[in-house]
Design a protein around this motif. Sequence first.
Motif, PDB file in Angstrom:
ATOM      1  N   ALA A   1     -24.833  34.869  29.115  1.00 19.78           N
ATOM      2  CA  ALA A   1     -24.396  36.061  29.861  1.00 19.78           C
ATOM      3  C   ALA A   1     -24.031  35.717  31.301  1.00 19.78           C
ATOM      4  O   ALA A   1     -23.199  36.384  31.916  1.00 19.78           O
ATOM      5  CB  ALA A   1     -25.479  37.135  29.831  1.00 19.78           C
ATOM      6  N   GLU A   2     -24.654  34.662  31.839  1.00 23.57           N
ATOM      7  CA  GLU A   2     -24.346  34.223  33.194  1.00 23.57           C
ATOM      8  C   GLU A   2     -23.081  33.380  33.230  1.00 23.57           C
ATOM      9  O   GLU A   2     -22.270  33.487  34.155  1.00 23.57           O
ATOM     10  CB  GLU A   2     -25.525  33.414  33.758  1.00 23.57           C
ATOM     11  CG  GLU A   2     -26.796  34.221  33.961  1.00 23.57           C
ATOM     12  CD  GLU A   2     -26.659  35.260  35.055  1.00 23.57           C
ATOM     13  OE1 GLU A   2     -25.966  34.979  36.060  1.00 23.57           O
ATOM     14  OE2 GLU A   2     -27.221  36.365  34.897  1.00 23.57           O
ATOM     15  N   SER A   3     -22.898  32.525  32.236  1.00 25.27           N
ATOM     16  CA  SER A   3     -21.733  31.647  32.185  1.00 25.27           C
ATOM     17  C   SER A   3     -21.560  31.115  30.770  1.00 25.27           C
ATOM     18  O   SER A   3     -22.539  30.682  30.145  1.00 25.27           O
ATOM     19  CB  SER A   3     -21.900  30.462  33.147  1.00 25.27           C
ATOM     20  OG  SER A   3     -20.876  29.494  32.954  1.00 25.27           O
ATOM     21  N   ARG A   4     -20.322  31.126  30.274  1.00 28.41           N
ATOM     22  CA  ARG A   4     -20.051  30.573  28.938  1.00 28.41           C
ATOM     23  C   ARG A   4     -20.325  29.074  28.890  1.00 28.41           C
ATOM     24  O   ARG A   4     -20.599  28.523  27.824  1.00 28.41           O
ATOM     25  CB  ARG A   4     -18.604  30.838  28.539  1.00 28.41           C
ATOM     26  CG  ARG A   4     -18.307  32.252  28.091  1.00 28.41           C
ATOM     27  CD  ARG A   4     -16.841  32.396  27.677  1.00 28.41           C
ATOM     28  NE  ARG A   4     -16.485  31.454  26.622  1.00 28.41           N
ATOM     29  CZ  ARG A   4     -16.611  31.687  25.319  1.00 28.41           C
ATOM     30  NH1 ARG A   4     -17.103  32.845  24.913  1.00 28.41           N
ATOM     31  NH2 ARG A   4     -16.251  30.786  24.432  1.00 28.41           N
ATOM     32  N   SER A   5     -20.231  28.392  30.017  1.00 24.84           N
ATOM     33  CA  SER A   5     -20.528  26.965  30.084  1.00 24.84           C
ATOM     34  C   SER A   5     -21.994  26.805  30.469  1.00 24.84           C
ATOM     35  O   SER A   5     -22.351  26.848  31.649  1.00 24.84           O
ATOM     36  CB  SER A   5     -19.624  26.266  31.108  1.00 24.84           C
ATOM     37  OG  SER A   5     -19.882  24.873  31.130  1.00 24.84           O
ATOM     38  N   VAL A   6     -22.844  26.649  29.459  1.00 27.46           N
ATOM     39  CA  VAL A   6     -24.286  26.612  29.702  1.00 27.46           C
ATOM     40  C   VAL A   6     -24.741  25.208  30.089  1.00 27.46           C
ATOM     41  O   VAL A   6     -24.092  24.218  29.750  1.00 27.46           O
ATOM     42  CB  VAL A   6     -25.069  27.087  28.451  1.00 27.46           C
ATOM     43  CG1 VAL A   6     -24.794  28.550  28.172  1.00 27.46           C
ATOM     44  CG2 VAL A   6     -24.733  26.222  27.230  1.00 27.46           C
ATOM     45  N   PRO A   7     -25.864  25.109  30.810  1.00 24.40           N
ATOM     46  CA  PRO A   7     -26.350  23.784  31.210  1.00 24.40           C
ATOM     47  C   PRO A   7     -26.735  22.908  30.032  1.00 24.40           C
ATOM     48  O   PRO A   7     -26.527  21.697  30.045  1.00 24.40           O
ATOM     49  CB  PRO A   7     -27.577  24.109  32.082  1.00 24.40           C
ATOM     50  CG  PRO A   7     -27.417  25.529  32.495  1.00 24.40           C
ATOM     51  CD  PRO A   7     -26.681  26.197  31.381  1.00 24.40           C
ATOM     52  N   ARG A   8     -27.305  23.513  28.985  1.00 23.71           N
ATOM     53  CA  ARG A   8     -27.779  22.744  27.833  1.00 23.71           C
ATOM     54  C   ARG A   8     -28.020  23.700  26.675  1.00 23.71           C
ATOM     55  O   ARG A   8     -28.070  24.918  26.844  1.00 23.71           O
ATOM     56  CB  ARG A   8     -29.079  22.006  28.173  1.00 23.71           C
ATOM     57  CG  ARG A   8     -30.211  22.935  28.561  1.00 23.71           C
ATOM     58  CD  ARG A   8     -31.490  22.199  28.914  1.00 23.71           C
ATOM     59  NE  ARG A   8     -31.984  21.431  27.770  1.00 23.71           N
ATOM     60  CZ  ARG A   8     -33.072  20.668  27.827  1.00 23.71           C
ATOM     61  NH1 ARG A   8     -33.741  20.541  28.955  1.00 23.71           N
ATOM     62  NH2 ARG A   8     -33.476  20.009  26.763  1.00 23.71           N
ATOM     63  N   CYS A   9     -28.189  23.135  25.506  1.00 23.95           N
ATOM     64  CA  CYS A   9     -28.590  23.914  24.336  1.00 23.95           C
ATOM     65  C   CYS A   9     -30.078  23.704  24.071  1.00 23.95           C
ATOM     66  O   CYS A   9     -30.732  22.887  24.717  1.00 23.95           O
ATOM     67  CB  CYS A   9     -27.766  23.507  23.119  1.00 23.95           C
ATOM     68  SG  CYS A   9     -26.051  24.086  23.154  1.00 23.95           S
ATOM     69  N   VAL A  10     -30.611  24.419  23.102  1.00 22.92           N
ATOM     70  CA  VAL A  10     -31.999  24.236  22.676  1.00 22.92           C
ATOM     71  C   VAL A  10     -31.985  23.186  21.579  1.00 22.92           C
ATOM     72  O   VAL A  10     -31.658  23.466  20.426  1.00 22.92           O
ATOM     73  CB  VAL A  10     -32.602  25.564  22.166  1.00 22.92           C
ATOM     74  CG1 VAL A  10     -34.034  25.346  21.665  1.00 22.92           C
ATOM     75  CG2 VAL A  10     -32.587  26.611  23.275  1.00 22.92           C
TER      76      VAL A  10
END
Length: 577
Positions: A316-325
């Motif tokens: 929700a903050e950014s489509r480019s996320v820092p990492r996945c789970v």
Amino acid sequence: MTKPNDSSRRDFIRNSTLAAGTAMVAGTAAVAAEAKGAKTKWDREADIVIAGSGAAALAAAITAVTAGASVILLEKASAAGGTTAKSDGGFWIPNNRHMRAKGIADPRDHAIDYMVRYSYPQLYDPNRPRHGVDEAEHALIATFYDEAAPAVESLEKAGALDTLMFEIPDYFEHAPQNKAPRGRILFAKTQAGGIGSGAEIVRRLKSWLTAHDTKVLTRHRVSAILRGEAGEAIGVEATTPAGPVRFRARKGVIFATGGYTHDPKLMLNFQPGPVYGGCAVPTAEGDFVRLGIESGAMLGNMWSAWRGQALLDQIAESRSVPRCVWQPPGDSMVVVNKYGRRVMNEKRNYHDRTRMHFVWDPVACEYANQAMFMVYDQRSAELFAGNFPIPDSGASAPWTVTAPTIAELGKAIQARLDQLAPTVGQLRLASDFTAGLADQIARFDADAAKGVDSQFERGRHPYDSEWHKGYTSIARSGTRWKVPDRPNITLYPFQKNGPYHAVILVAATLDTNGGPVIDPKARVIDIHGRPIAGLYGAGNCIAAPCGPAYWGGGATIGLALTYGVIAGREAAARTAA
């Protein structure tokens, strides 16, 4: 999830490519055609022009320069490295020199058998030629086995890379076809001798190029492939802050520009279900899909990606996320759907887990697993503190939902979904979610007491427990919880009293891996199966030679380095125009 057979799949791709090409050529096709029969004014020229600056592009450039070719690299972002620089940096290389030095056998036939079985289970037949797959798919996999270790060794010999082995299991380590389930994952060695991330790969390869007078031109987005009279690639046009620039390629053009994770239209039209973003850098917008169509390239693997589950709150903050789970931490933990039910083994690899989000319910006409919920108790919150997405001990995280009881946890999850509706839509938990979750936990607790997951075999296979070994050997200091010595370290009954916690998981990608199809020489092929002269591809912008499978940690960079080296070698060997 199945795919059509080879012939029908090719017909579908060919027809789709032609239709898409008709609709999409209006933009830069005129530029591409302008070079034909006309005297083109070039701003710069080299033997080889490479689009991109991640692992595939840099490996291609080093190989070409080593062969005596001049190279220009064009990167549309303001910094080099692409998604490689953002990654953990492993690369999956069968029969690598470290395995051989340790006496770990990785025979060709067995390795190819494993890769085909994992990539194309619907076609796999060990009793048929090529294990049941088409010649083209088999050749790409066989070439990867043959070329991967030599490709990395060539970069090491050139002084551009130094590697070490990390012995963790492959992602289908228990397949009977997999005779070497550990040892194929390599990392770049840091200057201090440790394990380097993707940024270290980029630093080493780019430093080598800089030392050999080859630079990456940033803020240069390739917008057209320029072609000669016979349709061969002879250069590119790039958009820059100063205006369009044309680059002549005397020997070839190589694309290594990343996937299409951050193009919402391509994601909507080609992915098999709801995908909300990914780890790829924001510039992964499918440039080579469109330029490949304009060049008449065959498209393949467009429905696929390197998959991972991401936190909805971060999406929700950014489509480019820092990492996945990468693997949900915790032993007193389950991942459930909107009905409160487990649908998978939570400890399998991120790529295969994520595919469960695309299950379609034909009665409710919905993706039953559109969002999933990682639920865990206070014991796991403390014992596994700091293992993403569980926050550090004593800290809170904005993506965590907490409540004193399971019933109240359900209400809190729905409230969070309502807040995130602009991202995920009007997603509602089932009316019996709380009852379903309570029943599910009761069944899980009974299984945990026996050490056997009767639903999904959690903890039965080596990969499941690999990530638990480090933090279950002793209890974390300062915590009241102890970790018992038991056969299945991935299972533990939930605490009878709260608080309980949850995070919301949705489907994401590391990046997509579909696009123009290549042959074993990394040449882009057209819709008739013929190579397009002078045009090569590697990395996430092409149809991945692995198909929809993720053979092991680092398969994405392993394939990128290998086919990048092949592309650089083949382009450098081509006669200059």
